[in-house]
Design an enzyme around this catalytic site. Sequence first.
Site, mmCIF file in Angstrom:
data_model
loop_
_atom_site.group_PDB
_atom_site.id
_atom_site.type_symbol
_atom_site.label_atom_id
_atom_site.label_comp_id
_atom_site.label_asym_id
_atom_site.label_seq_id
_atom_site.Cartn_x
_atom_site.Cartn_y
_atom_site.Cartn_z
ATOM 1 N N SER A 9 -8.310 134.220 33.452
ATOM 2 C CA SER A 9 -8.019 134.773 32.132
ATOM 3 C C SER A 9 -7.334 136.124 32.294
ATOM 4 C CB SER A 9 -9.304 134.957 31.333
ATOM 5 O OG SER A 9 -9.038 135.822 30.239
ATOM 6 N N HIS A 34 -5.026 131.256 31.677
ATOM 7 C CA HIS A 34 -5.758 131.307 30.407
ATOM 8 C C HIS A 34 -5.310 132.546 29.630
ATOM 9 C CE1 HIS A 34 -9.129 130.145 27.812
ATOM 10 N NE2 HIS A 34 -9.423 131.438 27.714
ATOM 11 N N ASP A 36 -5.800 134.631 26.241
ATOM 12 C CA ASP A 36 -6.720 134.887 25.128
ATOM 13 C C ASP A 36 -6.046 135.648 23.999
ATOM 14 O OD1 ASP A 36 -9.323 133.821 25.981
ATOM 15 O OD2 ASP A 36 -9.162 135.273 27.614
ATOM 16 N N MET A 38 -6.541 137.310 20.381
ATOM 17 C CA MET A 38 -7.574 137.828 19.470
ATOM 18 C C MET A 38 -6.915 138.632 18.363
ATOM 19 S SD MET A 38 -10.413 139.020 22.229
ATOM 20 C CE MET A 38 -10.819 138.013 23.658
ATOM 21 N N HIS A 68 -5.775 130.228 24.236
ATOM 22 C CA HIS A 68 -7.067 130.187 23.545
ATOM 23 C C HIS A 68 -6.958 131.068 22.313
ATOM 24 C CE1 HIS A 68 -11.665 131.266 23.772
ATOM 25 N NE2 HIS A 68 -11.350 130.604 22.690
ATOM 26 N N MET A 70 -8.257 132.841 19.256
ATOM 27 C CA MET A 70 -9.436 133.352 18.545
ATOM 28 C C MET A 70 -8.894 134.100 17.340
ATOM 29 S SD MET A 70 -11.465 134.448 21.981
ATOM 30 C CE MET A 70 -9.941 134.390 22.917
ATOM 31 N N MET A 139 -17.803 127.723 24.958
ATOM 32 C CA MET A 139 -17.920 129.171 25.149
ATOM 33 C C MET A 139 -19.305 129.481 25.722
ATOM 34 S SD MET A 139 -15.074 130.703 24.135
ATOM 35 C CE MET A 139 -15.742 132.322 24.471
ATOM 36 N N ASP A 177 -15.920 128.870 29.419
ATOM 37 C CA ASP A 177 -15.241 130.164 29.279
ATOM 38 C C ASP A 177 -16.256 131.260 28.953
ATOM 39 O OD1 ASP A 177 -13.545 132.271 28.758
ATOM 40 O OD2 ASP A 177 -12.538 131.344 27.045
#
Length: 222
Positions: A9, A34, A36, A38, A68, A70, A139, A177
Amino acid sequence: MSAHWLAPSILSADFARLGEEVDAVVAGGADLIHFDVMDNHYVPNLTIGPPVCAALHKRGVKVPIDVHLMVRPVDALVPEFARAGAGFITFHPEASEHVDRTIGLIREHGCRPGLALNPATPLDWLDYTLEKLDLVLVMSVNPGFGGQQFIPGALRKLEQVRRRIEASGRAVRLEVDGGVKVENIQTCARAGADTFVAGSAIFGSADYAATLRAMRAELAGA
Ligand code: DX5
Ligand code: ZN
């Protein structure tokens, strides 16, 4: 079960040197990157978006980018990440008004859809979606930050999702994760995970390739 995939990540990478950081983990044996995303709304943190993904893609990163999301809402970002070179696009069902539509949208844009389950999210979300998914992300921390402690309840959830995937007869990746390290990666694999996100455990180590090798060695014994 299919081969184990390691997904560093980049949340814990040095963002000022992101291209080199990604090159280093790919050279060290990463199977996915990965990524992320957000939004300071669905989760209390703000990270990176489609332009950064596009920049990595343009750099010629040789492994799929595992996005991913979020974020809430989800749908408007799907075409943007598809254009930016995403391979997988995973989202949280609570963050989408119409989960089936979002899965379809990801597929229509040529990406592989994944659904992410928070520690308190029940598996019922998979009842009518698993047949359309390429990945389920369990998660093992609450989403929002790197470097948190692995929540042991995730192991039972991994076992349960693994049973559902086997029953479906489809090739669905099972990703874990949060808080994954050399010390617990084998336990995650034994519980049924085949795809392992690790941020701080890799980018916080002195030698990324050595850490990836150590994870691989643990997985070989799973
Ligand atoms: C947390 C993110 C994770 C995070 C994992 O919300 O989804 O991907 O980067 O970081 P570590 O491996 O440090 O727990
Ligand atoms: Zn993540």
